[in-house]
Design a protein around this motif. Sequence first.
Motif, PDB file in Angstrom:
ATOM      1  N   UNK A 104       0.809  -1.212   0.000  1.00 40.86           N
ATOM      2  CA  UNK A 104       0.000   0.000   0.000  1.00 40.86           C
ATOM      3  C   UNK A 104       0.839   1.257   0.000  1.00 40.86           C
ATOM      4  N   UNK A 105       2.148   1.090  -0.045  1.00 38.21           N
ATOM      5  CA  UNK A 105       3.077   2.217  -0.158  1.00 38.21           C
ATOM      6  C   UNK A 105       3.607   2.281  -1.587  1.00 38.21           C
ATOM      7  N   UNK A 106       4.188   3.403  -1.940  1.00 41.06           N
ATOM      8  CA  UNK A 106       4.836   3.518  -3.243  1.00 41.06           C
ATOM      9  C   UNK A 106       6.322   3.221  -3.048  1.00 41.06           C
ATOM     10  N   UNK A 107       6.734   2.045  -3.509  1.00 46.17           N
ATOM     11  CA  UNK A 107       8.133   1.646  -3.386  1.00 46.17           C
ATOM     12  C   UNK A 107       8.819   1.906  -4.714  1.00 46.17           C
ATOM     13  N   UNK A 108       9.741   2.854  -4.692  1.00 51.71           N
ATOM     14  CA  UNK A 108      10.435   3.309  -5.892  1.00 51.71           C
ATOM     15  C   UNK A 108      11.906   2.902  -5.819  1.00 51.71           C
ATOM     16  N   UNK A 109      12.458   2.540  -6.963  1.00 49.94           N
ATOM     17  CA  UNK A 109      13.867   2.125  -7.000  1.00 49.94           C
ATOM     18  C   UNK A 109      14.627   2.966  -8.018  1.00 49.94           C
ATOM     19  N   UNK A 110      15.790   3.440  -7.607  1.00 48.88           N
ATOM     20  CA  UNK A 110      16.683   4.173  -8.504  1.00 48.88           C
ATOM     21  C   UNK A 110      17.480   3.123  -9.278  1.00 48.88           C
TER      22      UNK A 110
END
Length: 432
Positions: A104-110
Amino acid sequence: MLDQSRYYIIGAFLLGVALTAAHNQRSSASQQEIENATSERQLKQQHNLLSKLSKINDLDTLKKSLVEIESLLEKGAGSIKDGIEGCIGDTPLIKIKSLSEYTGCEILVKAEFLNGAGNSPKDRVALGIIQMAEEKGLLIPHSGDTVYEGTVGSTGISLAAICRARGYKAHICMPNDMAIEKSDLLLKLGAEVERVRPAPIVDQNQFVNLARTRAAEHTANSDKPGRGLFADQFETEANWRAHFTGTGPEIYEQTGGSLDAFVSGAGTGGTISGVALFLKSKLPNLQVVLADPPGSGLYNRVKYGVMFDPKEKEGTRRRHQVDTIIEGIGINRVTHNFDIGRELIDDAIRVNDDQAIAMARWLVEHDGIFVGSSSAVNCVAATKLAKTLGPGHRIVTLLCDSGARHLSKFWANVEPVGGAENDVSLEKILGA
């Protein structure tokens, strides 16, 4: 005349947009201490075209010029990179859909594996080290000057590629229990490679200490062309600064300054420190969380202020990692690069081998993402943090390198992808 006035108004609007973009780009470059000659040339071309626009009286010519301006703005400045070094930085920020949906979170990866020289975040560091040495007159292209470094792989690969591009040689010392793909790649890049037995930092034959010695021996040898430069990735200021001026600002810009947490493992410590120093200056309430593998003392350093891992006493380890197949992160000493940002690290999450292995497989099966061990550790820690924070938060972490560098060791322990359905779950991964 009405049509002509309308086109002049449009042209004036485009002029304002272009000048604003040019100003912002120059301001950003000044802030980040980055000079890009290619971008400057294209900005001059843009200004010249806009200058001509102001002198046009013929309506057809004006229309044609506006089309040229539109095309130029679409392409943007700096679209042609200046050598392989120009392909370092500005990596995309990607949403991992499966982990975001689950938490339910926005998990972003560089996506740091998309850096164009050595295909890892170490490209930034390696370029910074070489540029700093060049500015100080310590390296002269095509003179026989050689860069020496002790590394478990990624920094060496980045240095080997950039050294070739800039006219230097590379000599890499690394533990002999690292994945063989790394030393094979270094050899293909033309680097000299010394694989040595794992040893503690107090041992003069430990891979970092040996690289320092080899550099000094090169410089002292009058029969050997050029000089030796010890890159010293663990202690050099160029390490954390590369992330303070590059990775951190990019994350801030790509998220629009809206993020709740940054998660990263630490080897040299330069990434987590540099990013934390920049982001916390903009977002004081941001949580910075260390992802740490088995055998590393950094977890207890952050959590309890003591540099100690229960599996071994500091300075006595013989292996690079203790009974772990995770490479590239985890250490049992505090480096300058870690210490520079240590006070900004709010928490630490321990990730074991089973969790990292299962996460690596999960990312392939559910997102088509194929990464190495440290990236898998980052994703486990980010997912754990997301579950702790609760839905609605935005978390950023790093994908460091491709799984192709980890086939013989880390990925050799992963079950075949595409086997029985639903035989791996995020609940089991987080609870392992």
